[in-house]
Scaffold this motif. Structure first.
Motif, PDB file in Angstrom:
ATOM      1  N   GLY A  76      55.390  17.127   2.551  1.00 56.64           N
ATOM      2  CA  GLY A  76      54.346  16.519   3.371  1.00 56.64           C
ATOM      3  C   GLY A  76      54.912  15.424   4.247  1.00 56.64           C
ATOM      4  O   GLY A  76      56.086  15.062   4.163  1.00 56.64           O
ATOM      5  N   SER A 110      48.508  13.714   2.763  1.00 52.72           N
ATOM      6  CA  SER A 110      48.765  13.087   4.054  1.00 52.72           C
ATOM      7  C   SER A 110      47.567  12.263   4.522  1.00 52.72           C
ATOM      8  O   SER A 110      47.711  11.343   5.326  1.00 52.72           O
ATOM      9  CB  SER A 110      49.099  14.148   5.102  1.00 52.72           C
ATOM     10  N   ARG A 127      53.928   4.965  -0.396  1.00 49.39           N
ATOM     11  CA  ARG A 127      53.862   5.718   0.844  1.00 49.39           C
ATOM     12  C   ARG A 127      54.954   5.249   1.771  1.00 49.39           C
ATOM     13  O   ARG A 127      55.788   4.436   1.421  1.00 49.39           O
ATOM     14  CB  ARG A 127      52.492   5.551   1.509  1.00 49.39           C
ATOM     15  N   PHE A 175      50.837   9.293   3.516  1.00 47.20           N
ATOM     16  CA  PHE A 175      51.123  10.283   2.480  1.00 47.20           C
ATOM     17  C   PHE A 175      51.195   9.636   1.104  1.00 47.20           C
ATOM     18  O   PHE A 175      51.932   8.682   0.882  1.00 47.20           O
ATOM     19  CB  PHE A 175      52.434  11.010   2.772  1.00 47.20           C
ATOM     20  N   ASP A 187      49.574  19.017   0.372  1.00 49.00           N
ATOM     21  CA  ASP A 187      50.188  18.177   1.391  1.00 49.00           C
ATOM     22  C   ASP A 187      49.188  17.601   2.384  1.00 49.00           C
ATOM     23  O   ASP A 187      49.322  16.449   2.825  1.00 49.00           O
ATOM     24  CB  ASP A 187      51.259  18.963   2.145  1.00 49.00           C
ATOM     25  N   SER A 225      52.384   9.908  -2.489  1.00 48.66           N
ATOM     26  CA  SER A 225      53.386  10.665  -3.239  1.00 48.66           C
ATOM     27  C   SER A 225      53.423  10.224  -4.697  1.00 48.66           C
ATOM     28  O   SER A 225      54.485   9.960  -5.257  1.00 48.66           O
ATOM     29  CB  SER A 225      54.772  10.493  -2.604  1.00 48.66           C
TER      30      SER A 225
END
Length: 384
Positions: free
Chosen positions: A310, A366, A4, A315, A362, A317
């Protein structure tokens, strides 16, 4: 374990720490109370060896949950509900989806998800069905739900209703219940279906779940309760996210002996998540599974953080938080076309015969989670 942006306790949830104990279950490993012991199941079930299957085996249904609390999500609640509805509709193209929603929110959830998703009135707090719904084991073809005593990831979030989801859901579906002798979450457990379990130490060997318990004691209880023969322990990371680094955002099985690992991000090689990914790779490279075979470790790419659609400090990912359903694999699409395409290709290679379905999430990402975090499979013949 997500890569993140700058790391700290998730702000959307850390504000609720003071609420975590209000009306919620106590922290730590639970003592058995009346009706909570192994006697909740047939007594024969308590003494036979159970089996926790792999996610790629047949599912009777997928459980999900409708996020209920504006105090958790704030202004993002509408967007995260749209994401949950999008995931539910996608999975429902391949198997039966049951969405749990507070009674007063059932109609809105049904409108958002459409007729292809069954919405069931059951009080929930948040969307993380992977952690609040029991894990399932089988014994001679009989399915039992193992209630992992959800305590809000160590008291980090209000969970008055989510702590009761296990008992209520199993009663609703007439599934026998077994109360686990420890505290954990479904996202902290990853198995190949052949007796090998992957668990991050940070998420289970932690005083916010199981105070005073050694790793050896917890391992013995996991083996007995879930029918495991071998437990492999990546270190994980404590205190940097609400889950204390669940394994389902770090490393996942695609077949016995084969794992996909969240690759250390080239832009942040020194951050705690990249170091944890490297440590996990070292552990897996030296370990063997329950059959005594070495692991084949395959790196999953990371998206370019400058390309993702996003945003936010929380977040997530990572592509490792994918979900395997009947006939399909669902993975997040982050907006980095190159990385998204590479991840899809790797999953197609490792799950031949299944569609690989990208889903934009997203708002969920998030908030610190992914597709796997928001879904929970029940093994068995597909529901009618």
């Amino acid at each position: 374990m997500p890569h993140r942006l700058p790391r700290h306790l998730p702000p959307r949830r850390s504000a609720l720490r003071a609420l975590a104990g209000l009306g919620a279950v106590a922290l730590g490993a639970p003592a058995c109370g009346p009706g909570d012991s192994d006697s909740d199941t047939d007594r024969d079930t308590a003494v036979r060896a159970p089996r926790m299957g792999a996610e790629w085996e047949r599912h009777a249904r997928t459980f999900m949950a409708w996020p209920a609390l504006r105090s958790v999500w704030g202004g993002a609640l509408h967007a995260v509900r749209e994401d949950i509805a999008r995931v539910a509709r996608a999975v429902a193209e391949y198997e039966h989806v049951v969405l749990l929603a507070r009674p007063g929110q059932v109609a809105a959830a049904q409108r958002a998800c459409g007729r292809g998703v069954e919405v069931v009135p059951l009080a929930v707090d948040d969307l993380w069905a992977r952690d609040t719904v029991p894990v399932f084991v089988t014994d001679g073809g009989k399915v039992t739900g193992v209630d992992l005593n959800f305590n809000g990831w160590g008291g980090k979030q209000e969970h008055t209703n989510d702590a009761r989801v296990g008992r209520a859901l199993l009663a609703e579906y007439g599934i026998p219940r077994r109360k686990a002798p420890l505290v954990a979450e479904g996202g902290s457990l990853e198995t190949d279906g052949e007796g090998t379990l992957l668990v991050t130490e940070s998420s289970v060997v932690n005083d916010n779940r199981n105070p005073g318990r050694s790793r050896d004691r917890i391992e013995a209880e996991l083996k007995r309760t879930l029918g495991m023969k071998k437990v492999v322990w990546p270190a994980g990371v404590r205190g940097q996210d609400i889950t204390d680094a669940h394994v389902d955002s770090l490393v996942r099985f695609t077949a016995p002996g084969v794992v996909l690992l969240d690759k250390a991000h080239p832009d942040t090689p020194a951050d705690v998540w990249s170091r944890a990914a490297g440590q996990a790779k070292a552990v897996l490279s030296e370990a063997t599974d329950a059959r005594g075979k070495p692991f084949e470790v395959v790196d999953l790419p990371q998206p370019d953080l400058s390309e993702i659609t996003g945003e936010g400090d929380d977040f997530v990912s990572t592509y490792t938080n994918f979900y395997v359903a009947n006939g399909a694999v669902f993975l997040p699409e982050f907006g980095d076309r190159k990385a998204d395409g590479r991840a899809r290709g790797i999953l197609r290679e490792h799950f031949p015969g299944r569609d690989v379905v990208p889903v934009r999430i997203d708002a969920i990402a998030s908030g610190g989670g992914g597709i796997h975090c928001s879904t929970h499979d029940q093994p068995g013949d597909p529901a009618a």
